[in-house]
Design a protein around this motif. Sequence first.
Motif, PDB file in Angstrom:
ATOM      1  N   GLU A 415       3.785   4.774  -1.946  1.00 56.38           N
ATOM      2  CA  GLU A 415       4.025   3.642  -1.119  1.00 56.38           C
ATOM      3  C   GLU A 415       4.994   2.699  -1.966  1.00 56.38           C
ATOM      4  O   GLU A 415       5.057   2.446  -3.023  1.00 56.38           O
ATOM      5  CB  GLU A 415       2.914   2.983  -0.874  1.00 56.38           C
ATOM      6  N   ARG A 417       5.619  -0.221  -0.900  1.00 58.93           N
ATOM      7  CA  ARG A 417       4.629  -1.439  -1.015  1.00 58.93           C
ATOM      8  C   ARG A 417       3.532  -1.529  -1.843  1.00 58.93           C
ATOM      9  O   ARG A 417       3.150  -0.497  -1.429  1.00 58.93           O
ATOM     10  CB  ARG A 417       4.780  -2.470   0.399  1.00 58.93           C
ATOM     11  N   ARG A 418       3.130  -2.357  -2.476  1.00 58.89           N
ATOM     12  CA  ARG A 418       2.047  -2.269  -3.138  1.00 58.89           C
ATOM     13  C   ARG A 418       0.747  -2.208  -2.559  1.00 58.89           C
ATOM     14  O   ARG A 418       0.908  -3.256  -1.452  1.00 58.89           O
ATOM     15  CB  ARG A 418       1.957  -3.334  -4.515  1.00 58.89           C
ATOM     16  N   ARG A 419      -0.025  -1.505  -2.303  1.00 64.00           N
ATOM     17  CA  ARG A 419      -1.268  -1.320  -1.699  1.00 64.00           C
ATOM     18  C   ARG A 419      -2.686  -1.138  -2.545  1.00 64.00           C
ATOM     19  O   ARG A 419      -2.477  -0.691  -3.667  1.00 64.00           O
ATOM     20  CB  ARG A 419      -1.244  -0.354  -0.388  1.00 64.00           C
ATOM     21  N   GLU A 420      -3.581  -1.681  -1.967  1.00 65.96           N
ATOM     22  CA  GLU A 420      -4.991  -1.483  -2.918  1.00 65.96           C
ATOM     23  C   GLU A 420      -5.235  -0.036  -2.734  1.00 65.96           C
ATOM     24  O   GLU A 420      -5.169   0.672  -1.754  1.00 65.96           O
ATOM     25  CB  GLU A 420      -5.986  -2.358  -2.284  1.00 65.96           C
ATOM     26  N   SER A 422      -7.006   3.451  -2.443  1.00 68.85           N
ATOM     27  CA  SER A 422      -8.284   3.704  -1.167  1.00 68.85           C
ATOM     28  C   SER A 422      -8.815   5.107  -1.354  1.00 68.85           C
ATOM     29  O   SER A 422      -8.438   5.959  -2.047  1.00 68.85           O
ATOM     30  CB  SER A 422      -7.809   3.573   0.265  1.00 68.85           C
TER      31      SER A 422
END
Length: 560
Positions: A415, A417-420, A422
């Motif tokens: 991604e 953009r930084r995502r948590e 999962s």
Amino acid sequence: MGAERLAIILAAVLVLLLGASSPQQYTAHAENRHVFLDWEVSYAIRSPLGVAKRIITIDGRLPGPLLNLATNDVAHVNVVNTLDEPFLLTWNGLQMRRNSWNDGVAGTNCAIPPGENWTYVFQAKDEVGSFFYRPSLVLHAAAGGHGPIRVNNRPVIAVPFPQPDGEFDVLIGDWYNMDVKEMRGYLDRGRDLPSPDGILINGLGPFAADFTFKPGRTYRLRVSNVGTRTSLSFRIQGHKLLLVEAEGTYTQQKHYASLDVHPGQSLSVLVAADQPSKPSYYMVVSSLFVKPELFGVANVLYAGSGGPPPPGDAPLLEGGPSSQNGGYNRSMEQARGVRMNLTCGAARPNPQGSFRYGRIGVVRTLLLRNDEAEVGGRRRCTVNGVSFADAATPLKLADHFDVAGVFSVVSGRPETRRREPSLGAAVIDARYRDFVQIVFENRLPTLQTWHLDGYSFFVAGMGWGKWSPDARSTYNMVDAIYRSTVQVYPAAWTAVLVSLDNEGMWNLRSQSLDRRYLGQEIYIRVSQGTSEVPNPRDELPMPSNALLCGKAKSCKLGRA
């Protein structure tokens, strides 16, 4: 014999007699030999390192029986599960052409329930080489259940070396004395596994396995690393190893004092029994990149020279990486030096190099970054920020029956953009017959190995740090080795090129059992995307004996 056990065996025999797998799968050509096998999976108690452990055997053996095929043979393997848990076998390295229905992983097959049986049917279509089978669910493979696979050339196809005087299957791997359930407990609590307790050779501890050579003869050794997670060095005291094949590809022939075999990898070497006769030489398998260093030792006996001497005098370090100040740099250089033999055929008479992969344009790049993260309060392994979680419904069945909510389609790139991180069942959509670059980026301080079911790929490049498009200038675009399992060194990358010519839902996974258990895997769905019903020329229909489970349990076989 108990009535229940007798019923299971009778049912297995009936399956073979009636041909429970779909008869439409394979046309009966005269050159296609059909091989029928009936295997029983069961528990046994063994103590290869002096500590009793419950292991998994095939027909009471570890390693299990040899699956011995020739190019284009069709195997019918009926597996009777007498364990107290669901069970599946997968065929590590076989390409399962057009047939992910029989791949034997949780994303394509419902597990065989305890006390029941299921018949795998698959063809060794247009391939040769050295492979192995192993359990694919949870950590079953850490308890055994593995065995060798040979796919031999048809008699009309020349082999690029003289016929050896004999062959040996050599299955090597690290071993834990603790029970598999205890190993799961370590990982479920967020702890790393401790160091292995030792190394086994063909299921046996130090000095327990014997290989007998006749002086003046030459032998082919088919070596596979079937262990839990440890890279290994393989060598034979006083003998040179002539590398001739790696996972179905004939290699440029070169002598080695020792060869690295990473988790899940297979290779073939020729060994000449040309040393002075003495009671015994030693086959030595040592761990790489871990401390303390572990050793597995077998006896190489020269016929007529007497039995092995008492153990304890083995020159364990002779000729191995430990005596060569070995490390990751040495290992990467060895890997880069393994090249494809362009002058010979493999399964077909045309040279392996007739497919000029360097002239084919790459239509897509998949960039897969493996890492570790806390997901839902637990330590997990991730691919592009997603930790794989097996669904109750195999992804292949969900796709076939159009069952929603089982998996999610991802791009195959991190991604932006930084995502948590999962949990999820992630699938990459890919178009049939595309030529694709897959880049594995390892951000961790330990070596990783990756395996792609249904395919082999060209290992085009390896390097340190992060991958960038500029790295393509360093690729081997002429004679890169063509295999199905590749290593990625710490803080490094590996790039492979693959022609997506095998429709189906295919598992791309870590070959380190602990990392896969914690989520380091993903699936690639290869389809034409132009019709609802796949052409049987490109993908076989669902077999009539397919097991149904999860959300697909109430669906009707053979109908989408």
